[in-house]
Design a protein around this motif. Structure first.
Motif, PDB file in Angstrom:
ATOM      1  N   MET A 102      -5.738   3.702   8.281  1.00  0.00           N
ATOM      2  CA  MET A 102      -5.747   2.265   8.568  1.00  0.00           C
ATOM      3  C   MET A 102      -4.487   1.866   9.339  1.00  0.00           C
ATOM      4  N   THR A 103      -4.607   0.917  10.273  1.00  0.00           N
ATOM      5  CA  THR A 103      -3.445   0.501  11.065  1.00  0.00           C
ATOM      6  C   THR A 103      -2.775  -0.699  10.419  1.00  0.00           C
ATOM      7  N   ILE A 104      -1.463  -0.591  10.276  1.00  0.00           N
ATOM      8  CA  ILE A 104      -0.690  -1.694   9.690  1.00  0.00           C
ATOM      9  C   ILE A 104       0.094  -2.362  10.817  1.00  0.00           C
ATOM     10  N   GLN A 105      -0.043  -3.687  10.946  1.00  0.00           N
ATOM     11  CA  GLN A 105       0.780  -4.415  11.926  1.00  0.00           C
ATOM     12  C   GLN A 105       1.534  -5.567  11.270  1.00  0.00           C
ATOM     13  N   THR A 106       0.906  -6.192  10.271  1.00  0.00           N
ATOM     14  CA  THR A 106       1.574  -7.333   9.619  1.00  0.00           C
ATOM     15  C   THR A 106       1.894  -6.979   8.171  1.00  0.00           C
ATOM     16  N   VAL A 107       3.103  -7.341   7.747  1.00  0.00           N
ATOM     17  CA  VAL A 107       3.574  -6.944   6.421  1.00  0.00           C
ATOM     18  C   VAL A 107       4.092  -8.165   5.675  1.00  0.00           C
ATOM     19  N   GLY A 108       3.598  -8.378   4.482  1.00  0.00           N
ATOM     20  CA  GLY A 108       4.111  -9.443   3.612  1.00  0.00           C
ATOM     21  C   GLY A 108       5.083  -8.836   2.619  1.00  0.00           C
ATOM     22  N   ILE A 109       6.203  -9.514   2.395  1.00  0.00           N
ATOM     23  CA  ILE A 109       7.180  -9.021   1.421  1.00  0.00           C
ATOM     24  C   ILE A 109       7.453 -10.131   0.422  1.00  0.00           C
ATOM     25  N   VAL A 110       7.309  -9.817  -0.861  1.00  0.00           N
ATOM     26  CA  VAL A 110       7.511 -10.825  -1.912  1.00  0.00           C
ATOM     27  C   VAL A 110       8.842 -10.546  -2.590  1.00  0.00           C
ATOM     28  N   GLY A 120      -0.444   5.840  -7.998  1.00  0.00           N
ATOM     29  CA  GLY A 120      -0.996   5.575  -9.319  1.00  0.00           C
ATOM     30  C   GLY A 120      -2.156   6.522  -9.526  1.00  0.00           C
ATOM     31  N   ILE A 121      -2.718   6.523 -10.722  1.00  0.00           N
ATOM     32  CA  ILE A 121      -3.800   7.483 -11.003  1.00  0.00           C
ATOM     33  C   ILE A 121      -5.010   7.248 -10.096  1.00  0.00           C
ATOM     34  N   ALA A 122      -5.173   5.989  -9.631  1.00  0.00           N
ATOM     35  CA  ALA A 122      -6.370   5.670  -8.840  1.00  0.00           C
ATOM     36  C   ALA A 122      -6.111   5.592  -7.335  1.00  0.00           C
ATOM     37  N   THR A 123      -4.860   5.741  -6.906  1.00  0.00           N
ATOM     38  CA  THR A 123      -4.541   5.577  -5.466  1.00  0.00           C
ATOM     39  C   THR A 123      -5.340   6.570  -4.625  1.00  0.00           C
ATOM     40  N   ASP A 124      -5.994   6.064  -3.566  1.00  0.00           N
ATOM     41  CA  ASP A 124      -6.806   6.992  -2.763  1.00  0.00           C
ATOM     42  C   ASP A 124      -5.987   7.647  -1.641  1.00  0.00           C
ATOM     43  N   ASP A 125      -6.544   8.707  -1.059  1.00  0.00           N
ATOM     44  CA  ASP A 125      -5.822   9.494  -0.055  1.00  0.00           C
ATOM     45  C   ASP A 125      -5.501   8.666   1.188  1.00  0.00           C
ATOM     46  N   GLU A 126      -6.443   7.783   1.574  1.00  0.00           N
ATOM     47  CA  GLU A 126      -6.220   6.999   2.799  1.00  0.00           C
ATOM     48  C   GLU A 126      -4.990   6.095   2.646  1.00  0.00           C
ATOM     49  N   THR A 127      -4.847   5.491   1.462  1.00  0.00           N
ATOM     50  CA  THR A 127      -3.692   4.609   1.222  1.00  0.00           C
ATOM     51  C   THR A 127      -2.398   5.413   1.277  1.00  0.00           C
ATOM     52  N   TYR A 128      -2.412   6.570   0.633  1.00  0.00           N
ATOM     53  CA  TYR A 128      -1.218   7.417   0.630  1.00  0.00           C
ATOM     54  C   TYR A 128      -0.860   7.846   2.060  1.00  0.00           C
ATOM     55  N   THR A 129      -1.848   8.299   2.804  1.00  0.00           N
ATOM     56  CA  THR A 129      -1.600   8.781   4.174  1.00  0.00           C
ATOM     57  C   THR A 129      -1.096   7.647   5.063  1.00  0.00           C
ATOM     58  N   THR A 130      -1.697   6.466   4.887  1.00  0.00           N
ATOM     59  CA  THR A 130      -1.256   5.309   5.685  1.00  0.00           C
ATOM     60  C   THR A 130       0.218   5.021   5.406  1.00  0.00           C
TER      61      THR A 130
END
Ligand SMILES: CC(=O)CC(=O)SCCNC(=O)CCNC(=O)[C@H](O)C(C)(C)COP(=O)(O)OP(=O)(O)OC[C@H]1O[C@@H](n2cnc3c(N)ncnc32)[C@H](O)[C@@H]1OP(=O)(O)O
Ligand SMILES: NC(=O)C1=CN([C@@H]2O[C@H](COP(=O)(O)OP(=O)(O)OC[C@H]3O[C@@H](n4cnc5c(N)ncnc54)[C@H](OP(=O)(O)O)[C@@H]3O)[C@@H](O)[C@H]2O)C=CC1
Length: 291
Positions: free
Chosen positions: A1-9, A156-166
């Motif tokens: 997935m492409t990330i361009q905008t980032v929110g920081i709390v 986390g136990i449920a984190t998927d590969d796409e999220t990790y790779t991104t």
């Protein structure tokens, strides 16, 4: 997935550093806090750190202007709803973090990745309280963010590969290096570092050495860039105390008990650099040891 905008709390010392490095890498950043003062201070700190880089010839005036141009601030959490990635960097309290995710989730795009910069809290538990545990992970920056090369990536136990790779790719684009950690209390860096700091506070508490001798011992005797008490003040004593409590509760092991002197300093509001007093007093030109 492409990330361009980032929110920081959270626009404290970590939030401002995270905003800085994302903006400098060309991402559009929306920085949120509950306090306008914290947002103003964050922008001032980013400006000061960019000026330092400018004076050393590491960036140009145009780079500085472009970086600042990539950052918007807001007091409204839901303004982060349309971003591709949200990194939570608010105070190290689970109730605060959970409340932030609960408020934010109904306003997010389905594809948005959620991350926490937590120093110690279970990623799996934070993720489970959102609608997207597969798209949730720990992205743990080190302080000071513009300087430190490491980012711990915690699945986390449920984190998927796409999220990790991104996120691995994003860390690379920031010019940083990732270390992967499994989701156990305080992960890798703080599992090792913060008990060492806590032990230094015990050493002070028991009168084995004073602030100067303890910090000198570890700087000159173990080649640490900062002494452990100086580092505790730099991290924030509230954060150090919170991490020790997560280790203590998470492992049910007395070897992680927080030093009573650390608890006392936190009770007094002596949180280190950010409040002007911790193991050192920061009210003058140079820090003065308090014990
Ligand atoms: C608690 C957690 O969850 C995890 C954590 O983050 S644990 C904390 C991890 N961090 C550490 O352990 C930091 C230990 N300390 C250090 O590494 C060093 O003391 C330090 C990098 C902070 C400062 O180094 P120093 O040699 O005393 O200072 P100095 O020479 O002035 O600065 C070194 C560089 O850092 C930059 N810098 C220093 N402080 C900075 C800050 N607060 N923000 C941004 N940049 C900073 C300087 O501009 C300088 O940059 P260049 O090398 O590019 O010129
Ligand atoms: N300090 C460190 O060395 C490191 C810290 N971390 C982690 O990063 C996170 C932030 O730490 P740090 O920056 O040091 O802490 P700070 O205390 O400097 O900043 C926390 C910020 O979060 C704000 N905040 C509190 N509640 C909310 C909320 N509900 N919504 C938006 N903002 C909120 C605070 O506002 P206010 O001040 O007004 O309450 C403050 O500005 C913690 O999880 C910490 O464990 C990770 C790596 C290193």
């Amino acid at each position: 997935m492409t990330i361009q905008t980032v929110g920081i709390v959270g626009a404290g010392q970590m939030g401002n550093g995270i905003a800085h490095v994302f903006a400098q890498a060309g991402y559009d950043v929306v920085l949120n806090d509950i306090n306008q003062d914290s947002l103003d201070k964050a922008l001032a700190t980013i400006g000061k750190n960019l000026d330092r880089m400018l004076s050393k010839g590491k960036i140009t005036e145009a780079d500085k202007a472009a970086t600042l141009g990539h950052i918007k601030t807001t007091l409204v959490l839901t303004d982060l709803g349309q971003t591709d990635l949200v990194i939570e960097a608010a105070t190290e309290r689970e109730a605060v973090k959970s409340q932030i995710f609960e408020t934010l989730v109904p306003h997010l795009k389905p594809t948005t990745i959620l991350a926490s910069n937590t120093s110690s809290i279970s990623i799996t538990r934070l993720a489970a309280r959102t609608d997207r545990p597969a798209k949730f992970m720990g992205v743990h920056f080190m302080n000071p963010v513009p300087v430190m090369k490491l980012v711990e990536l915690i699945r986390g136990i449920a984190t998927d590969d796409e999220t990790y790779t991104t996120m691995l790719e994003v860390v690379g684009k920031l010019g940083k290096t990732a270390a992967s950690a499994h989701d156990f209390p305080a992960f890798i860096v703080n599992r090792i570092l913060v008990p060492m700091i806590n032990e230094a506070i015990y050493t002070l508490y028991e009168g084995v050495g004073d602030v100067t001798s303890i910090d000198m011992a570890m700087k000159l005797g173990a080649n640490h860039p900062m002494g452990p008490l100086e580092l505790a003040d730099f991290i924030g004593l509230d954060t150090c105390f919170a991490i020790m409590n997560v280790l203590y509760d998470g492992f049910n092991d007395s070897k992680y008990r927080p030093c009573p002197l650390l608890a006392k300093y936190v009770e007094a509001g002596w949180l280190g650099r950010k409040t002007g007093r911790g193991f050192y007093d920061y009210s003058g030109e140079t820090p003065v040891p308090t014990r």
